[in-house]
Design a protein around this motif. Sequence first.
Motif, PDB file in Angstrom:
ATOM      1  N   ILE A 170      -6.649  14.763  -8.882  1.00  0.00           N
ATOM      2  CA  ILE A 170      -6.027  14.329  -7.625  1.00  0.00           C
ATOM      3  C   ILE A 170      -4.596  14.854  -7.570  1.00  0.00           C
ATOM      4  O   ILE A 170      -3.936  14.961  -8.597  1.00  0.00           O
ATOM      5  CB  ILE A 170      -6.079  12.793  -7.460  1.00  0.00           C
ATOM      6  N   PRO A 171      -4.142  15.227  -6.359  1.00  0.00           N
ATOM      7  CA  PRO A 171      -2.798  15.806  -6.253  1.00  0.00           C
ATOM      8  C   PRO A 171      -1.745  14.771  -6.622  1.00  0.00           C
ATOM      9  O   PRO A 171      -1.535  13.782  -5.922  1.00  0.00           O
ATOM     10  CB  PRO A 171      -2.685  16.231  -4.800  1.00  0.00           C
ATOM     11  N   LEU A 173       1.718  14.621  -7.032  1.00  0.00           N
ATOM     12  CA  LEU A 173       3.024  14.336  -6.424  1.00  0.00           C
ATOM     13  C   LEU A 173       2.905  13.363  -5.242  1.00  0.00           C
ATOM     14  O   LEU A 173       3.727  12.466  -5.080  1.00  0.00           O
ATOM     15  CB  LEU A 173       3.689  15.635  -5.972  1.00  0.00           C
ATOM     16  N   LEU A 174       1.838  13.530  -4.452  1.00  0.00           N
ATOM     17  CA  LEU A 174       1.697  12.672  -3.272  1.00  0.00           C
ATOM     18  C   LEU A 174       1.471  11.230  -3.676  1.00  0.00           C
ATOM     19  O   LEU A 174       2.012  10.309  -3.065  1.00  0.00           O
ATOM     20  CB  LEU A 174       0.539  13.174  -2.427  1.00  0.00           C
ATOM     21  N   PHE A 175       0.652  11.048  -4.725  1.00  0.00           N
ATOM     22  CA  PHE A 175       0.439   9.680  -5.188  1.00  0.00           C
ATOM     23  C   PHE A 175       1.726   9.090  -5.750  1.00  0.00           C
ATOM     24  O   PHE A 175       2.023   7.914  -5.551  1.00  0.00           O
ATOM     25  CB  PHE A 175      -0.689   9.643  -6.219  1.00  0.00           C
ATOM     26  N   LEU A 177       4.706   9.764  -4.750  1.00  0.00           N
ATOM     27  CA  LEU A 177       5.534   9.381  -3.607  1.00  0.00           C
ATOM     28  C   LEU A 177       5.048   8.060  -3.013  1.00  0.00           C
ATOM     29  O   LEU A 177       5.845   7.175  -2.684  1.00  0.00           O
ATOM     30  CB  LEU A 177       5.502  10.474  -2.541  1.00  0.00           C
ATOM     31  N   ALA A 178       3.718   7.918  -2.879  1.00  0.00           N
ATOM     32  CA  ALA A 178       3.179   6.685  -2.312  1.00  0.00           C
ATOM     33  C   ALA A 178       3.507   5.491  -3.196  1.00  0.00           C
ATOM     34  O   ALA A 178       3.902   4.425  -2.699  1.00  0.00           O
ATOM     35  CB  ALA A 178       1.670   6.829  -2.129  1.00  0.00           C
ATOM     36  N   VAL A 179       3.370   5.669  -4.510  1.00  0.00           N
ATOM     37  CA  VAL A 179       3.661   4.560  -5.434  1.00  0.00           C
ATOM     38  C   VAL A 179       5.122   4.138  -5.310  1.00  0.00           C
ATOM     39  O   VAL A 179       5.438   2.946  -5.206  1.00  0.00           O
ATOM     40  CB  VAL A 179       3.344   4.965  -6.892  1.00  0.00           C
ATOM     41  N   GLN A 181       7.068   4.550  -2.801  1.00  0.00           N
ATOM     42  CA  GLN A 181       7.312   3.941  -1.495  1.00  0.00           C
ATOM     43  C   GLN A 181       6.892   2.470  -1.474  1.00  0.00           C
ATOM     44  O   GLN A 181       7.599   1.633  -0.925  1.00  0.00           O
ATOM     45  CB  GLN A 181       6.541   4.707  -0.430  1.00  0.00           C
ATOM     46  N   VAL A 182       5.756   2.169  -2.100  1.00  0.00           N
ATOM     47  CA  VAL A 182       5.270   0.792  -2.053  1.00  0.00           C
ATOM     48  C   VAL A 182       6.025  -0.090  -3.052  1.00  0.00           C
ATOM     49  O   VAL A 182       6.423  -1.204  -2.732  1.00  0.00           O
ATOM     50  CB  VAL A 182       3.753   0.758  -2.322  1.00  0.00           C
ATOM     51  N   ILE A 262      12.457  16.689  -8.103  1.00  0.00           N
ATOM     52  CA  ILE A 262      11.765  16.795  -6.810  1.00  0.00           C
ATOM     53  C   ILE A 262      11.698  15.429  -6.151  1.00  0.00           C
ATOM     54  O   ILE A 262      11.974  15.284  -4.958  1.00  0.00           O
ATOM     55  CB  ILE A 262      10.346  17.378  -7.005  1.00  0.00           C
ATOM     56  N   PHE A 265      15.042  14.597  -4.848  1.00  0.00           N
ATOM     57  CA  PHE A 265      15.367  15.448  -3.701  1.00  0.00           C
ATOM     58  C   PHE A 265      14.705  14.909  -2.442  1.00  0.00           C
ATOM     59  O   PHE A 265      15.294  14.917  -1.359  1.00  0.00           O
ATOM     60  CB  PHE A 265      14.891  16.878  -3.952  1.00  0.00           C
ATOM     61  N   LEU A 266      13.471  14.414  -2.583  1.00  0.00           N
ATOM     62  CA  LEU A 266      12.743  13.900  -1.422  1.00  0.00           C
ATOM     63  C   LEU A 266      13.147  12.477  -1.076  1.00  0.00           C
ATOM     64  O   LEU A 266      12.569  11.855  -0.184  1.00  0.00           O
ATOM     65  CB  LEU A 266      11.239  13.960  -1.677  1.00  0.00           C
TER      66      LEU A 266
ATOM     67  N   LEU B  26      -2.703   0.149  -4.010  1.00  0.00           N
ATOM     68  CA  LEU B  26      -1.309   0.245  -3.569  1.00  0.00           C
ATOM     69  C   LEU B  26      -1.070  -0.601  -2.326  1.00  0.00           C
ATOM     70  O   LEU B  26      -0.079  -1.319  -2.220  1.00  0.00           O
ATOM     71  CB  LEU B  26      -0.968   1.697  -3.245  1.00  0.00           C
ATOM     72  N   PHE B 146      12.850  23.540  -4.660  1.00  0.00           N
ATOM     73  CA  PHE B 146      13.689  23.226  -3.490  1.00  0.00           C
ATOM     74  C   PHE B 146      15.048  23.911  -3.597  1.00  0.00           C
ATOM     75  O   PHE B 146      15.600  24.396  -2.613  1.00  0.00           O
ATOM     76  CB  PHE B 146      13.863  21.722  -3.329  1.00  0.00           C
ATOM     77  N   PHE B 271       7.123  13.995   4.266  1.00  0.00           N
ATOM     78  CA  PHE B 271       8.513  13.660   3.950  1.00  0.00           C
ATOM     79  C   PHE B 271       9.082  12.686   4.982  1.00  0.00           C
ATOM     80  O   PHE B 271       9.725  11.693   4.628  1.00  0.00           O
ATOM     81  CB  PHE B 271       9.345  14.943   3.913  1.00  0.00           C
ATOM     82  N   MET B 282       1.531   8.163   5.573  1.00  0.00           N
ATOM     83  CA  MET B 282       1.565   8.498   4.152  1.00  0.00           C
ATOM     84  C   MET B 282       0.147   8.486   3.571  1.00  0.00           C
ATOM     85  O   MET B 282      -0.269   9.406   2.865  1.00  0.00           O
ATOM     86  CB  MET B 282       2.417   7.418   3.488  1.00  0.00           C
TER      87      MET B 282
END
Lengths: 327, 314
Positions: A170-171, A173-175, A177-179, A181-182, A262, A265-266, B26, B146, B271, B282
């Motif tokens: 599974i990709p 980085l996206l997970f 970011l989601a983790v 965020q929550v 990264i 940065f995001l 999540l 980046f 983003f 998301m």
Amino acid sequence: MTTPAHKITIEEIENLSVQTNLVQKGLNFVRNWPVVPMTILAIFIICGVFAGFVAPYDPEADQLRAVLAQPAWYDACEEGQLTNKFKPCNTNGIELGRNKDVYHFLIGADALGRDVLSRIIFGARISLQLAGVAIVVGTVFGATLGLIAGYFGGFIDEIIMRFTDIFQAIPYLLFALAVVQVLGQSFGTIVFVLALTCWPGITRLVRGQTLQVRSFDYIALAKVAGASTFRIMTKHLLPAVANTMVVATTLQVGAVILTESILSFLGAGVPPPTPSWGSDISAGREYLGSAWWIAFFPGMAIFLTVLSFNFIGDWLRDRWDPRLRQL
Amino acid sequence: MRTFILRRLIFMILSIVAATLIVFILSRLQGDPRYLMLNTGYTTPEIWEEWGRKMHLDKPLVVQYFYFMYDGLIKWDFGVSLKTSIPSMEMVRSFAPASMQLGLSAFLFVLLTGIPIGILSAVKRGSIWDAIGRTFAVFGQALPPFWLGIMLILIFSVNLDILPSGTRGEGTTGWTKISYFIMPAVTLGWLASAGLMRLVRSSMLEVLDSEFVKLARAKGANSKTIIWKHAFRNALIPPLTFAALIVAGFIAGTVVTETVFAWPGLGFMTFQAIINNDFPVMMAAVMVFTVIYVMTVFIVDILYAFIDPRIRHS
């Protein structure tokens, strides 16, 4: 007519060989040890640990009169980049505060007048701390799973390895970011997320190594002698796979530091105003036209750190576990 | 071959299910998932209740998960964006083409740089070309993507002023349009290009060292024929698997690259969703990226097994 041959004394020969030995030794040392990467890393680690002593100024203190102050050795005014007369253009230092203390911004100041150098030094602390803790957590978790899978084999091995496969499929980085965020941007969350990157690779390598070592006679002997499973795993298997584990871990450090930068940065790293290399670059993006130093120097710091870790990882691999080279 | 495909297919489905499970956990971590799914500032009790019924919050968690999977994987419905009030899948659909274009142009860059440099540094091993190629590979792996993008902007947009610093160049055509693609494609492709170059080099070196190439040399074939006809074709098999990894790198890289260049694609959307705390968008982005990734890996695995029979039987 012949010139009388110069008699070479034993001392001279000894001197000669000592000299070449020293030169040779020095050359060999540089050739065999990653001197440059080690030095760079040592500087960053010292900066990180003793940030409070090394950094010239407070990394979080705003100085409005020093907004976008240029590096001490560089004159942006002459190049016509800074035209606002309220922006400090003198290269000899800026007088700030009630006491008119003279400030020297060695590599400039950012949009809030904070010293870029001090921010990089304190940023080293955050980045190395996060990466260090994450890599330890990830290695312990990954190596434990790898040892269990390799030692027991069969059904347990199948379950653990399929779990690892799925995790790698599974990709990531996206997970991450989601983790973040929550769960929120705390130190613990980011360590957790970073630790998740590095364990599958380590599990794979440690399992492979364990599978080989498991069939050796001394393990069978330990079993016959009545050692418990836990004892065999910790006292007999772990030392045998330790080399592979350390090499695999070192090779991962650079990637973990990159991932951390990264994330920050995001905007999913440690929250501001805490200095962090990634978020400083993100902040400097808006001032590229006038103050390139805000984005340039933190990026250099990341680049040098990751490069050094990669070199040391390669060196360790060649020295301790050359078989991994094929990977 | 059939059992191999079946096994990979089951694995693909399992991976997607695992991804939905993670997203589901999540969304339930903070107690009531409606806090994440609804704009709590603007909602009414009726809407609140309606969402409660829609998400079956009165049922046990396992049942909720199956409803969640049904909504996500069958209906592709992840709720409405908290920022724009557009259904999140519709947002994905409108942002996807830009990402595809960027991905394709970056892929082109990777192929056009990685393969030639790899071959060159293998054939002229130890020469200055080899040194340049290897430096490129080592730097590629340590450069933060980046930062590379930002430095490219600094050099080519700020100082030299020859390339546009961002966006997709809507409304432009021809060379101007292409100029908008150059820096984003290089930034996105750099890491993959370095990786591909390394792989092509080592695989080429291995083949050049093998017996059949030595035989071809002994027969007196000229070096051009040896490189292109004998070595190159065989050396290209291992880098093929790397294609899947390139796509993987692109998925992580698009978020960064599109953010740096304000490229109106999925990564930029993701983003924006992060900084606006827009959980539905998301979630949609995570699921779409997962499906793309897992399917690419599946296709490449099958292709690889097709070319190299040893894989099928392992």
